[in-house]
Design a protein around this motif. Structure first.
Motif, PDB file in Angstrom:
ATOM      1  N   ASP A 291      23.107 181.604  59.930  1.00  0.00           N
ATOM      2  CA  ASP A 291      22.250 182.774  60.117  1.00  0.00           C
ATOM      3  C   ASP A 291      20.830 182.366  60.484  1.00  0.00           C
ATOM      4  N   PHE A 292      20.392 181.235  59.944  1.00  0.00           N
ATOM      5  CA  PHE A 292      19.033 180.752  60.191  1.00  0.00           C
ATOM      6  C   PHE A 292      19.047 179.226  60.240  1.00  0.00           C
TER       7      PHE A 292
ATOM      8  N   GLY B 111      20.429 176.511  57.671  1.00  0.00           N
ATOM      9  CA  GLY B 111      20.478 175.070  57.831  1.00  0.00           C
ATOM     10  C   GLY B 111      19.074 174.494  57.860  1.00  0.00           C
ATOM     11  N   VAL B 112      18.883 173.359  57.190  1.00  0.00           N
ATOM     12  CA  VAL B 112      17.583 172.684  57.192  1.00  0.00           C
ATOM     13  C   VAL B 112      17.691 171.409  58.016  1.00  0.00           C
ATOM     14  N   THR B 113      16.664 171.142  58.812  1.00  0.00           N
ATOM     15  CA  THR B 113      16.744 170.037  59.770  1.00  0.00           C
ATOM     16  C   THR B 113      16.154 168.732  59.255  1.00  0.00           C
ATOM     17  N   TRP B 114      15.644 168.720  58.012  1.00  0.00           N
ATOM     18  CA  TRP B 114      15.053 167.481  57.490  1.00  0.00           C
ATOM     19  C   TRP B 114      16.089 166.585  56.799  1.00  0.00           C
TER      20      TRP B 114
ATOM     21  N   LEU C 150      11.332 177.652  54.926  1.00  0.00           N
ATOM     22  CA  LEU C 150      12.443 178.015  54.049  1.00  0.00           C
ATOM     23  C   LEU C 150      11.967 178.946  52.940  1.00  0.00           C
ATOM     24  N   LEU C 151      10.843 178.622  52.331  1.00  0.00           N
ATOM     25  CA  LEU C 151      10.312 179.469  51.264  1.00  0.00           C
ATOM     26  C   LEU C 151       9.997 180.866  51.787  1.00  0.00           C
TER      27      LEU C 151
ATOM     28  N   LEU D 185      24.125 171.580  63.154  1.00  0.00           N
ATOM     29  CA  LEU D 185      23.935 172.869  62.489  1.00  0.00           C
ATOM     30  C   LEU D 185      24.162 174.015  63.470  1.00  0.00           C
ATOM     31  N   GLU D 186      23.585 173.907  64.653  1.00  0.00           N
ATOM     32  CA  GLU D 186      23.701 174.973  65.653  1.00  0.00           C
ATOM     33  C   GLU D 186      25.158 175.249  66.004  1.00  0.00           C
ATOM     34  N   ALA D 187      25.971 174.197  66.038  1.00  0.00           N
ATOM     35  CA  ALA D 187      27.379 174.360  66.399  1.00  0.00           C
ATOM     36  C   ALA D 187      28.133 175.223  65.392  1.00  0.00           C
TER      37      ALA D 187
END
Length: 220
Positions: A204-205, A187-190, A213-214, A198-200
Motif C-alpha cells: 500500500d505504501f 515497505g521500508v527501503t532502509w 513512516l511515523l 518491495l514494488e514487485a
C-alpha cells in the motif's frame, strides 16, 4: 482518531540492522564444517525466512538437506546467542519513533521469522522500555511468514479490527505476509532488500525514512 490502532513491525531489517551478526554466526558454522563462507552482502538475501532457510541457503549445493541444516544449527545457534548484539543496533530514529507511537496510544507489536529464543532477548535488550502487545518470533510447531498465522495471533492478542492494522517490513516475505493476512502494509527501503523487490509485491505504501513512516502511522 488515528487511522491505525495496531502497527506490527518486522524485526530484522526493519527495526534493527542485524545482518552482520547473522553473517558472522553463519560463517562461523560454515567454517566449523569446512564449507566456503560468504560476504555480508549475500546474507541480505539469505535471511528473511527463518533460521533453517538461512542455513540452507548458506550451504554448498551438495549439502542442501535437512541433515546439514540440523548440524549447522547446533553450531550456529549457540554462537549467535552469545554474539547477537556484537554489531547489531536499531536503525537511527527507530527507538524515538516507537516511543512516540506508544505515547499516542497506538498499539505496537513485532512479528519476526527470527527464532523466538533469539527474538525475546533481543527485543528486551534493544527495546526494553517499549510496551509491545506481543513480540512473536519463529515458534516451534507454527508456520513462518509469509503464512499469516503470526499476524492473526497478534491481532487476536491486541483485540483490534483487521482494518485498523498496519504491517511494516523490508522484504517481499513481509509484503506477502501482510497481503495473506488481509492488512495494510508499508515497505521500508532502509532494510535488507532493494526498493524493486518491495514494488514487485505492490504494498500500500513505500517509505524511505523513519520520519515518513511515523507520519504515515499517525495519519487520521
Amino acid at each position: 482518531m488515528y487511522k491505525y490502532k495496531l502497527v506490527i513491525f518486522d524485526l530484522d531489517g526493519t527495526l534493527i540492522n542485524s545482518v552482520l551478526d547473522l553473517a558472522i554466526a553463519t560463517n562461523y558454522a560454515l567454517q566449523h564444517y569446512g564449507h566456503p563462507q560468504h560476504p555480508e552482502d549475500k546474507y541480505r538475501y539469505f535471511v528473511g525466512n527463518g533460521v533453517d532457510m538461512l542455513l540452507y541457503r548458506s550451504l554448498p549445493d551438495e549439502c542442501k538437506n535437512d541433515e546439514w541444516v540440523k548440524k549447522m544449527r547446533q553450531v550456529m545457534m549457540p554462537y549467535y546467542a552469545a554474539h547477537c548484539t556484537d554489531n547489531t543496533a536499531p536503525y537511527p530514529g527507530i527507538v524515538d519513533m516507537l516511543k512516540t507511537i506508544e505515547r499516542e496510544g497506538i498499539k505496537i507489536a513485532i512479528a519476526s521469522n527470527k527464532h523466538q529464543s533469539a527474538t525475546t532477548p533481543m527485543v528486551a535488550h534493544y527495546f526494553g522500555d517499549i510496551d509491545f502487545v506481543a513480540a512473536l518470533g519463529q515458534r516451534e510447531g507454527f508456520p513462518t511468514k509469509p503464512n499469516p498465522t503470526i499476524v492473526d495471533d497478534i491481532i487476536r492478542i491486541a483485540n483490534v479490527d483487521r482494518s485498523r492494522v498496519l504491517y511494516v517490513g523490508d522484504t517481499a516475505v513481509d509484503m506477502q505476509t501482510a497481503h495473506n493476512a488481509g492488512v495494510s502494509v508499508v515497505g521500508v527501503t532502509w532494510g535488507f532488500r532493494p526498493r524493486t523487490e518491495l514494488e514487485a509485491e505492490k504494498p500500500d505504501f513505500i517509505v524511505d525514512t523513519v520520519d515518513s513512516l511515523l507520519h504515515l502511522i499517525l495519519s487520521k
